[in-house]
Write an enzyme that holds these catalytic residues in place. Structure first.
Site, PDB file in Angstrom:
ATOM      1  N   ASP A 152       0.841  -1.207   0.000  1.00 12.60           N
ATOM      2  CA  ASP A 152       0.000   0.000   0.000  1.00 12.60           C
ATOM      3  C   ASP A 152       0.876   1.257   0.000  1.00 12.60           C
ATOM      4  O   ASP A 152       0.560   2.250  -0.662  1.00 12.60           O
ATOM      5  CB  ASP A 152      -0.894   0.035   1.248  1.00 12.60           C
ATOM      6  CG  ASP A 152      -1.660  -1.243   1.448  1.00 12.60           C
ATOM      7  OD1 ASP A 152      -2.864  -1.281   1.179  1.00 12.60           O
ATOM      8  OD2 ASP A 152      -1.028  -2.224   1.891  1.00 12.60           O
ATOM      9  N   ARG A 155       2.181   1.796  -3.405  1.00  5.81           N
ATOM     10  CA  ARG A 155       1.115   2.367  -4.235  1.00  5.81           C
ATOM     11  C   ARG A 155       0.933   3.853  -3.929  1.00  5.81           C
ATOM     12  O   ARG A 155       0.748   4.671  -4.834  1.00  5.81           O
ATOM     13  CB  ARG A 155      -0.203   1.622  -3.970  1.00  5.81           C
ATOM     14  CG  ARG A 155      -0.236   0.221  -4.541  1.00  5.81           C
ATOM     15  CD  ARG A 155      -1.425  -0.575  -4.026  1.00  5.81           C
ATOM     16  NE  ARG A 155      -1.566  -1.855  -4.734  1.00  5.81           N
ATOM     17  CZ  ARG A 155      -2.219  -2.901  -4.255  1.00  5.81           C
ATOM     18  NH1 ARG A 155      -2.794  -2.838  -3.056  1.00  5.81           N
ATOM     19  NH2 ARG A 155      -2.303  -4.015  -4.965  1.00  5.81           N
TER      20      ARG A 155
END
Length: 318
Positions: A152, A155
């Protein structure tokens, strides 16, 4: 005492999309000279081992083969990717009961061999399943942790880098909390090469901070859902994340990574596994890093922890 750990050996349990992508990534990394693939479907494990091994003339030599838990007992790192796939429209927490049943067949097999290496959990929901692995294995907390929000965070850096037109490696920002719907983008400490993120945004002509931060955080949170809707599974990004964690362990690099780890008081969090920054090295989680958070981020972090605790409390681990 278990088998002496072979620092150049890795084992992967589960040869689905994530396990096979991870094996392929690690074969090219040069970190290991031996890799054993373990899967309930032995033919699948043998097929993946053969397919990846045929690329070895273009990479570093490695002994890669299908095996069982006895073969994995001396690995420096056992990576657990086994589990049901997240379906379109399904949350990571929806997966929990299916995958706990699978973990009940895997983790005791590792534990009964008195495993002395590091147990790295990738299967979702990763925070809950890391806690399950810790409970079922009886291993020390520092040697059982999960991939957490490492992906995450990648990202987040990628999307923020795209927004600002800069190399994402110069973006310093992280996602914490659950690897899932209650995750928190820690905007209060986000910066680009030391410049506070809002200041850098204005340098690049972006002034709608509230709207941009909300949209970017949502895009990060929904990335997996979007990929699953389009191609049914995510595996390349997580495989690269696993490689990064393995580098930290094998080379004893001691980077600060937001891995799923058992909490003992940092930010007032206790008796829960969730994704928080930690120094990762050859001994696993070596130090939990107390990151400065705003009041809102702190409150959301505790709400995320409460949600995970509630799910874990419902599990039958006997």
């Amino acid at each position: 005492m278990g088998a002496a750990v072979n620092d150049r050996k890795v084992a992967i349990v589960g040869c689905g999309f994530v396990g096979s992508a991870t094996a392929f990534t690690l074969m090219q990394s040069g970190l290991f000279s031996e890799m054993v693939l373990v899967d309930v479907d032995r033919d699948r494990a043998e097929g993946e081992a053969l397919d990846i091994a045929h690329g070895m003339p273009f990479a570093a030599p490695m002994n890669i083969y299908a095996g069982d838990y006895d073969d994995a007992a001396d690995a420096a790192i056992i990576i657990v990717t086994a589990g049901a796939n997240q379906q379109p429209g399904e949350t990571r927490l929806d997966l929990v009961h299916k995958n706990v049943r699978i973990f009940k067949s895997i983790i005791p097999e590792i534990a009964k061999r008195d495993y002395e290496g590091i147990l790295l959990v990738i299967s979702n929901p990763v925070d809950i399943l890391t806690h399950v692995a810790l409970k079922l294995s009886g291993m020390p907390e520092n040697r059982v942790f999960g991939s957490g929000t490492v992906l995450d965070t990648a990202r987040f850096k990628y999307i923020l880098g795209e927004h600002l037109g800069v190399d994402p490696r110069n973006v310093h920002a992280r996602i914490i909390g659950e690897h899932g719907d209650s995750e928190i983008a820690a905007w209060s400490t986000a910066n680009v090469s030391g410049i506070p993120v809002n200041t850098f945004c204005e340098l690049r002509g972006h002034f709608e901070h509230d709207e941009s931060t909300r949209r970017i955080a949502e895009d990060v949170k929904n990335s997996a859902y979007e990929i699953i809707a389009k191609k049914k599974a995510t595996y390349y990004g997580i495989a690269m994340s696993v490689k990064r964690i393995c580098e930290a362990i094998v080379r004893d690099e001691k980077p600060i990574l937001p891995v799923s780890n058992y909490q003992r008081g940092v930010h007032g969090l206790y008796d829960v596994v969730l994704s928080m920054p930690a120094v990762v090295g050859k001994d696993g989680v070596e130090y939990q890093v107390p990151t400065p958070l705003s009041e809102d981020e702190q409150a959301r972090l505790h709400a995320s922890a409460d949600a995970l605790r509630a799910v874990f409390a419902e599990l039958d681990l006997e």
